[in-house]
Design a protein around this motif. Structure first.
Motif, PDB file in Angstrom:
ATOM      1  N   LEU A   1       0.825  -1.201   0.000  1.00 53.00           N
ATOM      2  CA  LEU A   1       0.000   0.000   0.000  1.00 53.00           C
ATOM      3  C   LEU A   1       0.865   1.259   0.000  1.00 53.00           C
ATOM      4  N   ALA A   2       1.990   1.211   0.716  1.00 55.60           N
ATOM      5  CA  ALA A   2       2.908   2.364   0.732  1.00 55.60           C
ATOM      6  C   ALA A   2       3.432   2.637  -0.676  1.00 55.60           C
ATOM      7  N   ASP A   3       3.728   1.576  -1.418  1.00 56.34           N
ATOM      8  CA  ASP A   3       4.162   1.762  -2.815  1.00 56.34           C
ATOM      9  C   ASP A   3       3.100   2.492  -3.617  1.00 56.34           C
ATOM     10  N   GLY A   4       1.845   2.129  -3.395  1.00 56.60           N
ATOM     11  CA  GLY A   4       0.752   2.792  -4.095  1.00 56.60           C
ATOM     12  C   GLY A   4       0.638   4.257  -3.727  1.00 56.60           C
ATOM     13  N   ILE A   5       0.754   4.564  -2.449  1.00 53.80           N
ATOM     14  CA  ILE A   5       0.650   5.959  -2.007  1.00 53.80           C
ATOM     15  C   ILE A   5       1.822   6.775  -2.528  1.00 53.80           C
ATOM     16  N   GLU A   6       2.998   6.182  -2.575  1.00 59.38           N
ATOM     17  CA  GLU A   6       4.178   6.903  -3.044  1.00 59.38           C
ATOM     18  C   GLU A   6       4.104   7.237  -4.531  1.00 59.38           C
ATOM     19  N   THR A   7       3.247   6.542  -5.277  1.00 54.61           N
ATOM     20  CA  THR A   7       3.088   6.870  -6.700  1.00 54.61           C
ATOM     21  C   THR A   7       2.232   8.121  -6.899  1.00 54.61           C
ATOM     22  N   ILE A   8       1.510   8.526  -5.862  1.00 55.82           N
ATOM     23  CA  ILE A   8       0.699   9.744  -5.942  1.00 55.82           C
ATOM     24  C   ILE A   8       1.639  10.935  -5.779  1.00 55.82           C
TER      25      ILE A   8
ATOM     26  N   VAL B   1      -5.341   2.404   2.999  1.00 55.96           N
ATOM     27  CA  VAL B   1      -6.448   2.023   2.112  1.00 55.96           C
ATOM     28  C   VAL B   1      -7.409   3.194   1.946  1.00 55.96           C
ATOM     29  N   THR B   2      -7.730   3.851   3.045  1.00 53.52           N
ATOM     30  CA  THR B   2      -8.636   4.998   2.977  1.00 53.52           C
ATOM     31  C   THR B   2      -8.047   6.098   2.106  1.00 53.52           C
ATOM     32  N   ALA B   3      -6.760   6.370   2.259  1.00 54.22           N
ATOM     33  CA  ALA B   3      -6.113   7.414   1.458  1.00 54.22           C
ATOM     34  C   ALA B   3      -6.138   7.054  -0.029  1.00 54.22           C
ATOM     35  N   LEU B   4      -5.846   5.801  -0.359  1.00 57.47           N
ATOM     36  CA  LEU B   4      -5.854   5.387  -1.762  1.00 57.47           C
ATOM     37  C   LEU B   4      -7.254   5.489  -2.358  1.00 57.47           C
ATOM     38  N   ARG B   5      -8.250   5.072  -1.589  1.00 60.91           N
ATOM     39  CA  ARG B   5      -9.625   5.136  -2.094  1.00 60.91           C
ATOM     40  C   ARG B   5     -10.094   6.581  -2.225  1.00 60.91           C
ATOM     41  N   ASP B   6      -9.706   7.431  -1.294  1.00 58.35           N
ATOM     42  CA  ASP B   6     -10.056   8.850  -1.402  1.00 58.35           C
ATOM     43  C   ASP B   6      -9.412   9.469  -2.641  1.00 58.35           C
ATOM     44  N   HIS B   7      -8.158   9.120  -2.878  1.00 58.01           N
ATOM     45  CA  HIS B   7      -7.460   9.653  -4.052  1.00 58.01           C
ATOM     46  C   HIS B   7      -8.129   9.170  -5.340  1.00 58.01           C
ATOM     47  N   ARG B   8      -8.477   7.895  -5.381  1.00 60.72           N
ATOM     48  CA  ARG B   8      -9.122   7.338  -6.571  1.00 60.72           C
ATOM     49  C   ARG B   8     -10.488   8.007  -6.794  1.00 60.72           C
ATOM     50  N   ALA B   9     -11.241   8.251  -5.731  1.00 61.64           N
ATOM     51  CA  ALA B   9     -12.545   8.911  -5.858  1.00 61.64           C
ATOM     52  C   ALA B   9     -12.373  10.338  -6.375  1.00 61.64           C
ATOM     53  N   ALA B  10     -11.352  11.025  -5.895  1.00 64.80           N
ATOM     54  CA  ALA B  10     -11.092  12.389  -6.374  1.00 64.80           C
ATOM     55  C   ALA B  10     -10.691  12.363  -7.843  1.00 64.80           C
ATOM     56  N   ALA B  11      -9.916  11.369  -8.244  1.00 65.33           N
ATOM     57  CA  ALA B  11      -9.504  11.263  -9.652  1.00 65.33           C
ATOM     58  C   ALA B  11     -10.711  10.962 -10.534  1.00 65.33           C
ATOM     59  N   GLU B  12     -11.633  10.143 -10.042  1.00 62.01           N
ATOM     60  CA  GLU B  12     -12.833   9.838 -10.820  1.00 62.01           C
ATOM     61  C   GLU B  12     -13.716  11.077 -10.956  1.00 62.01           C
TER      62      GLU B  12
ATOM     63  N   ARG C   1      -0.651  16.048  -4.544  1.00 65.92           N
ATOM     64  CA  ARG C   1      -1.986  15.465  -4.662  1.00 65.92           C
ATOM     65  C   ARG C   1      -2.232  14.393  -3.609  1.00 65.92           C
ATOM     66  N   ARG C   2      -1.223  14.035  -2.862  1.00 72.00           N
ATOM     67  CA  ARG C   2      -1.324  12.964  -1.877  1.00 72.00           C
ATOM     68  C   ARG C   2      -2.250  13.400  -0.743  1.00 72.00           C
ATOM     69  N   PRO C   3      -3.240  12.579  -0.405  1.00 68.01           N
ATOM     70  CA  PRO C   3      -4.111  12.926   0.716  1.00 68.01           C
ATOM     71  C   PRO C   3      -3.295  13.062   2.013  1.00 68.01           C
ATOM     72  N   VAL C   4      -3.737  13.947   2.887  1.00 68.42           N
ATOM     73  CA  VAL C   4      -3.049  14.162   4.160  1.00 68.42           C
ATOM     74  C   VAL C   4      -2.956  12.851   4.928  1.00 68.42           C
ATOM     75  N   ARG C   5      -4.028  12.085   4.886  1.00 64.27           N
ATOM     76  CA  ARG C   5      -4.044  10.794   5.575  1.00 64.27           C
ATOM     77  C   ARG C   5      -2.974   9.863   5.001  1.00 64.27           C
ATOM     78  N   GLY C   6      -2.757   9.918   3.702  1.00 66.15           N
ATOM     79  CA  GLY C   6      -1.733   9.091   3.073  1.00 66.15           C
ATOM     80  C   GLY C   6      -0.338   9.490   3.507  1.00 66.15           C
TER      81      GLY C   6
END
Length: 153
Positions: A70-77, A123-134, A81-86
């Motif tokens: 999951l950290a790898d996923g957050i680091e790609t943001i 997980v919450t940060a990744l889902r929030d980022h994906r929702a914002a991108a959508e 644009r990275r959520p504060v939670r991330g």
């Protein structure tokens, strides 16, 4: 969108390009990984203090693996644009990696619970980022720019 492709001299119909297929597959894979992480989080947060050492070791190993992925996923943001939670989850993950489990009778159990909370935040940060991108999806070619406005002559 179907395209005509020639193979061995005979025209064939192609279902589209690989990029389109990947854009459909990747979110489902991400959600699968996130769901698996959340299942491990639930196990960790509902595990009682009397969990056996082998069970706790397996759970901790699973959580460490999930956190690393999951950290790898957050680091790609991009950081802007990275959520504060991330960003906070990455900081906590780095601290947990450096410190490891504490000494004492509840050290391993507490460590697994802390990993679970970090994984949940990731997980919450990744889902929030994906929702914002959508939400920005109508502006696919210009996600960093404001929406186009109609021109008035």
């Amino acid at each position: 969108m179907r395209e005509r492709v020639e193979r061995n001299g005979a025209p064939e119909e192609s279902a589209g390009d690989l990029g389109t297929a990947l854009l459909q597959i990747v979110p489902s894979l991400e959600e699968h990984v996130e769901d698996a992480a959340l299942a491990a989080v639930r196990r960790a947060l509902t595990t009682q203090q009397n969990a056996g050492p082998l069970e706790l070791a397996r759970l901790t190993d699973a959580l460490v693996t999930h956190c690393a992925n999951l950290a790898d996923g957050i680091e790609t943001i991009p950081p802007e644009r990275r959520p504060v939670r991330g960003a906070g989850a990455l900081r906590d993950w780095a601290t947990l990696q450096a410190d490891g489990p504490g000494n004492g009778p509840l050290g391993s159990w507490s460590y697994a619970r802390q990993l679970a909370m970090v994984a949940r935040s990731m997980v919450t940060a990744l889902r929030d980022h994906r929702a914002a991108a959508e939400a920005r999806a109508p502006y696919v070619d210009r996600p960093d720019l404001p929406p186009l406005t109609a021109t008035v002559p």
